[in-house]
Write an enzyme that holds these catalytic residues in place. Structure first.
Site, short mmCIF file in Angstrom:
data_model
loop_
_atom_site.label_atom_id
_atom_site.label_comp_id
_atom_site.label_asym_id
_atom_site.label_seq_id
_atom_site.Cartn_x
_atom_site.Cartn_y
_atom_site.Cartn_z
CB CYS A 141 -16.70 34.05 14.28
SG CYS A 141 -17.15 32.31 14.17
CB CYS A 179 -20.25 32.92 15.06
SG CYS A 179 -18.68 32.21 15.52
CG ASP A 180 -21.54 36.56 14.23
OD1 ASP A 180 -22.37 36.01 14.98
OD2 ASP A 180 -20.49 37.08 14.67
#
Ligand code: NDP
Length: 312
Positions: A136, A139-140
């Site tokens: 992701c 997300c990261d």
């Protein structure tokens, strides 16, 4: 086999399921939630979550899901460990089999079974998961600001994530296994016209390198056999997701990839009394906050349905 009857049965325990449980409890539906094989869902395999509102200092994914669970319990939801193994939508009440040993009858059902990221299946990818390997980028990606990163995949998700990363990272190395991309033309054009995205065509990932964290990726050209090492700090896998919808196949409307179809702007499925929320019906946004929002919608839709039917 024993049978139990409930007003509202929630299947799945990610942000969608727990949020549905919070709202359904407060509406007096006495929901029963079955957690499935991975209580807490995909967030339990991520590390830090920085983009969920309300946590100004960020929070670890597993800890956040414990908060969700505790909040649902405090509102009165009956949270149980167990896996839905079969469903029968042909009768009223609806029926769900749990762990192949017990049937639950339900006036309404909220499906929040989520989706799972697909992985390449190589050992180093698994070993460094959470240590620079991620499925992701949204997300990261932020953790790799101004660093060089790699991404594998060539669909719309990979293209979108490569573009997202190109705005944060200094250089994005995109590994594409064929001589062309599957992504829509407009997305492909954007990718190839972005100066800090370099595409490696006909290339496969041989190994993600690094001891305790990602340090490089070794790729192999599948036409020439030539291998190449690219120093990177992160390796993003964007080769698709698999919605966890197998047990509903043939019983509810889905798209060809298995995502459950909902009536736009609602959580309603084509089966009366059955609602869907979270990643099992969303292949585009896939965020904890959007899943939570759709879980709220499902609980409100279920509540309205039960009132209209005089079942609550
Ligand atoms: P897709 O299934 O469309 O694409 C997966 C990609 O990963 C393909 O390019 C495939 O390569 C590649 N791939 C699969 N396995 C491997 C492997 N083992 N090694 C290397 N590469 C691999 O998944 P997406 O998640 O991209 O998209 C899913 C759906 O969601 C699509 O319909 C897409 O259009 C849609 N979507 C729409 C968005 C939007 O409208 N904004 C955003 C994101 C997704 P190959 O091409 O060679 O098979």
């Amino acid at each position: 086999m024993s049978t139990e009857k409930v007003h509202c049965l929630i299947i799945g325990s990610g942000p969608a399921g727990y949020t549905a449980a919070i709202y359904a409890s407060r509406a007096g539906l006495n929901p029963v939630l079955y957690q499935g094989i991975q209580p807490g869902g995909q967030l339990t395999i991520t590390t830090e979550v920085e983009n969920y509102p309300g946590y100004p200092d960020g929070i670890q994914g597993p800890e956040m899901m414990i908060h969700f669970e505790n909040q649902a319990k405090r509102m009165g939801a009956d949270i149980r460990y167990g896996l839905a193994t079969k469903v029968d939508f042909s009768t009223r009440p609806l029926k769900v089999e749990i762990d192949e040993e017990q049937w639950i009858e339900a006036d309404s059902i909220i499906i929040s079974t989520g989706a799972s990221a697909k992985w390449l299946g190589i050992e180093s990818e698994q070993r460094l998961n959470g240590y620079g390997v991620s499925a992701c980028a949204v997300c990261d990606g932020f953790f790799f600001k101004a660093k060089e990163v790699a991404i594998v995949g060539a669909g719309d998700t990979a293209a979108e994530e490569a573009l997202y990363l190109s705005k944060i990272c200094s250089q994005v190395h995109m590994i594409v296994r064929r001589h062309e991309m599957r992504a829509s033309k407009v997305m492909q054009d954007r990718v190839v016209n972005t100066t800090n995205i370099k595409v490696y065509w006909n290339s496969e990932t041989d190994e993600v390198m690094g001891d305790k964290k990602v340090e490089a990726v070794r790729i192999k050209n599948n036409q020439t056999g030539e291998k190449q090492e690219i120093p990177v700090s992160a390796f993003f896998v964007a080769i698709g997701h698999q919605p966890n919808s197998d047990i509903f196949k043939g019983l509810i409307d889905m798209d060809e990839a298995g995502y459950i179809k909902t009536i736009p702007g609602t959580s309603k499925t084509n089966v009366e009394g059955v609602f869907a929320s979270g990643d099992v019906q969303d292949k585009i946004y896939r965020q904890a906050v959007t899943a939570a929002g759709s879980g709220c919608m499902a609980a409100l839709d279920a509540e309205r349905y039960l009132s209209e039917k005089g079942l609550h």
